[in-house]
Design a protein around this motif. Structure first.
Motif, mmCIF file in Angstrom:
data_model
loop_
_atom_site.group_PDB
_atom_site.id
_atom_site.type_symbol
_atom_site.label_atom_id
_atom_site.label_comp_id
_atom_site.label_asym_id
_atom_site.label_seq_id
_atom_site.Cartn_x
_atom_site.Cartn_y
_atom_site.Cartn_z
ATOM 1 N N GLN A 138 0.833 -1.199 0.000
ATOM 2 C CA GLN A 138 0.000 0.000 0.000
ATOM 3 C C GLN A 138 0.869 1.252 0.000
ATOM 4 N N ALA A 191 2.236 1.755 -3.450
ATOM 5 C CA ALA A 191 1.192 2.198 -4.375
ATOM 6 C C ALA A 191 0.926 3.692 -4.221
ATOM 7 N N ASP A 198 2.872 6.134 -7.295
ATOM 8 C CA ASP A 198 1.803 6.219 -8.290
ATOM 9 C C ASP A 198 2.275 7.114 -9.434
ATOM 10 N N ARG A 231 -2.310 14.396 -3.582
ATOM 11 C CA ARG A 231 -3.403 13.447 -3.705
ATOM 12 C C ARG A 231 -4.691 14.262 -3.623
ATOM 13 N N ALA A 242 -8.865 6.960 -12.784
ATOM 14 C CA ALA A 242 -8.357 5.838 -11.979
ATOM 15 C C ALA A 242 -7.601 6.347 -10.755
ATOM 16 N N LEU A 243 -6.823 7.416 -10.922
ATOM 17 C CA LEU A 243 -6.106 7.996 -9.785
ATOM 18 C C LEU A 243 -7.089 8.502 -8.734
ATOM 19 N N LYS A 277 -10.112 7.608 -8.246
ATOM 20 C CA LYS A 277 -10.791 6.451 -7.650
ATOM 21 C C LYS A 277 -9.883 5.775 -6.625
ATOM 22 N N ARG A 278 -8.599 5.615 -6.962
ATOM 23 C CA ARG A 278 -7.646 5.009 -6.010
ATOM 24 C C ARG A 278 -7.555 5.844 -4.741
ATOM 25 N N HIS A 325 -8.851 3.907 -1.585
ATOM 26 C CA HIS A 325 -7.816 3.113 -0.945
ATOM 27 C C HIS A 325 -6.807 3.871 -0.095
ATOM 28 N N ASP A 326 -6.571 5.113 -0.378
ATOM 29 C CA ASP A 326 -5.468 5.808 0.261
ATOM 30 C C ASP A 326 -5.703 6.166 1.728
#
Length: 182
Positions: A41, A44, A48, A96, A167-168, A170-171, A175-176
């Motif tokens: 994680q 990732a 990224d 982010r 996609a970024l 969404k990630r 998830h972050d």
């Protein structure tokens, strides 16, 4: 050791430093699985390829900034982060975008991410953070223009890289964030 700091400006500057972990009562196999999962994680988030960043050579500290261009706490942390970057040339910042303040925030995030393909993310980020609120399409476009962004190229970049940008985001949203933060 490289130290990583996560800045959740939306929570009044709450920061979490990620370094080594302390002793745990979990069995060694569970500890190993947890370490592997956390390392995956961490990688990732840190590596990224789509996330905009300021990454000087020889950096020794990483700050991960979760922010929304309309968040008052995020905007308040912008000046001190700029001062830190100017004072310490060994700080890496990974941006982010966490657009939680509605459609204008979502649009600003997408446009800011796309601005990196013109090598203008830092200037555009600064312009958005200092633009009067609330944001709208005209203000986002004016910030882009003042940052030296060619708008027609930006629109092309938004289309060409739309899958990567979505996609970024969404990630980041899925998830972050640490447990308990949504």
């Amino acid at each position: 050791m490289i130290k990583t700091m996560i800045n959740l400006a939306a929570f009044g500057g709450l920061s979490v430093a990620l370094a080594g972990s302390g002793a745990s009562a979990a069995p060694p196999v569970v500890q190993a699985q947890l370490v592997n999962s956390l390392e995956q994680q961490r990688q990732a988030i840190l590596e990224d390829p789509v996330a905009p960043r300021v990454e000087p050579k020889g950096y020794d500290v990483t700050i991960i900034e979760y922010m929304d261009y309309q968040c008052p706490y995020c905007r308040a942390s912008h000046g001190p982060l700029k001062q830190l970057l100017a004072a310490d040339r060994k700080v890496r910042i990974i941006y982010r975008d966490w657009p939680i303040f509605g459609p204008a925030s979502e649009r600003a995030a997408r446009v800011a991410i796309a601005s990196q393909w013109q090598d203008k993310h830092s200037a555009f980020h600064d312009a958005l953070m200092t633009t009067t609120q609330p944001l709208n399409e005209a203000k986002i476009r004016a910030a882009a223009t003042s940052s030296g962004i060619v708008w027609s190229q930006l629109e092309t970049d938004l289309k060409v890289h739309s899958g990567d940008i979505e996609a970024l985001l969404k990630r980041i949203l899925a998830h972050d964030l640490p447990p308990g933060v949504s």
